[in-house]
Write an enzyme that holds these catalytic residues in place. Sequence first.
Site, mmCIF file in Angstrom:
data_model
loop_
_atom_site.group_PDB
_atom_site.id
_atom_site.type_symbol
_atom_site.label_atom_id
_atom_site.label_comp_id
_atom_site.label_asym_id
_atom_site.label_seq_id
_atom_site.Cartn_x
_atom_site.Cartn_y
_atom_site.Cartn_z
ATOM 1 N N ARG A 101 0.811 -1.206 0.000
ATOM 2 C CA ARG A 101 0.000 0.000 0.000
ATOM 3 C C ARG A 101 0.852 1.266 0.000
ATOM 4 N NH1 ARG A 101 -3.816 0.292 -2.417
ATOM 5 N NH2 ARG A 101 -2.646 1.988 -3.358
ATOM 6 N N LYS A 136 2.219 24.814 -3.210
ATOM 7 C CA LYS A 136 0.945 24.173 -2.843
ATOM 8 C C LYS A 136 1.084 22.653 -2.974
ATOM 9 C CE LYS A 136 -1.600 28.258 -4.322
ATOM 10 N NZ LYS A 136 -2.545 28.833 -5.302
ATOM 11 N N LYS A 168 4.615 39.945 -1.903
ATOM 12 C CA LYS A 168 3.193 40.063 -2.217
ATOM 13 C C LYS A 168 2.597 41.251 -1.459
ATOM 14 C CE LYS A 168 2.441 35.222 -3.404
ATOM 15 N NZ LYS A 168 1.501 34.075 -3.325
ATOM 16 N N GLU A 197 4.923 40.333 -6.931
ATOM 17 C CA GLU A 197 3.599 40.139 -7.525
ATOM 18 C C GLU A 197 2.956 41.497 -7.761
ATOM 19 O OE1 GLU A 197 0.320 37.007 -6.387
ATOM 20 O OE2 GLU A 197 0.134 38.760 -5.079
ATOM 21 N N ASP A 218 -0.486 38.959 -11.698
ATOM 22 C CA ASP A 218 -1.577 38.258 -11.021
ATOM 23 C C ASP A 218 -2.922 38.697 -11.574
ATOM 24 O OD1 ASP A 218 -2.726 36.540 -9.023
ATOM 25 O OD2 ASP A 218 -3.202 38.331 -7.860
#
Length: 283
Positions: A101, A136, A168, A197, A218
């Site tokens: 597994r 992320k 940012k 950004e 952005d």
Amino acid sequence: MRFDPPDAALILADVRRALAEDLGPGDATADLLPAESMAQAYVITREAAVLCGQGWFEACFRELDPDMVITWHAADGDRLDPGQIFVEMRGNARALVSAERCALNFVQTLSATATVTAAHVAAVRATRTRILDTRKTLPGLRIAQKYAVRCGGGSNHRIGLFDAMLIKENHIAAAGSLSAAVRTARAYHPQLLLEVEVENFAELDEALIAGVDRVMLDEFSDADLGRAVAHVDGRAEIEVSGGVDLSRLKTIAASGVDFISVGALTKHVRAIDLSMRVKLKTS
């Protein structure tokens, strides 16, 4: 093409953590098998994929049986066809069923990231634009997933908060202005790539005057992306983030930007459908 995996010690740490989580004090069901019995096994993919995770897969089995014989029919970065057997194993039967597994979890997850990345890279292949990952990632598997991105043909953004600076809006607010944030960042960490950004052309101009290495556009519209590329005119690298999906990639890349960062490569992954089959040896 060969892809250099992360350090073996990091892979082993990932594997030991996963095995400890799964096995606890021991695999109770594996006790049904004779302790010294041997078995053969193979893994098949039920769908097309880009393979990734060989190092983690092998370490899972060899932690439980150091003498496990593992034969690969594909390498990390290779494309797999549905129904393809890509690895075979021979060793202690208990080790095979106990490590199954965890070994599959690593490969199905990392192959998912590699497969999604490959699709994004293919979408911009005729352009100069490179596909980047983000931070992320799944907790504890950042290095693994960033390796998977490379196996899929993508490139890595910063590994963490230590190897590049991305300013940012919250940083800008704390510093008082974009220019002030850039000056302070250069003073503290002059050796690091400095990216800012920006959300509009006024901020873009301020970032260029401040001398940043890269600007992140952005939520710019498609029309504004082309204008921004012409306006920057090579004075800084250009990255696009936000509002990016596979259907929009070609349009974004056609504007001439250097990079497109895509959180979905590591965040919105669906595990590849894999299956392992074990056959006990009777003699």
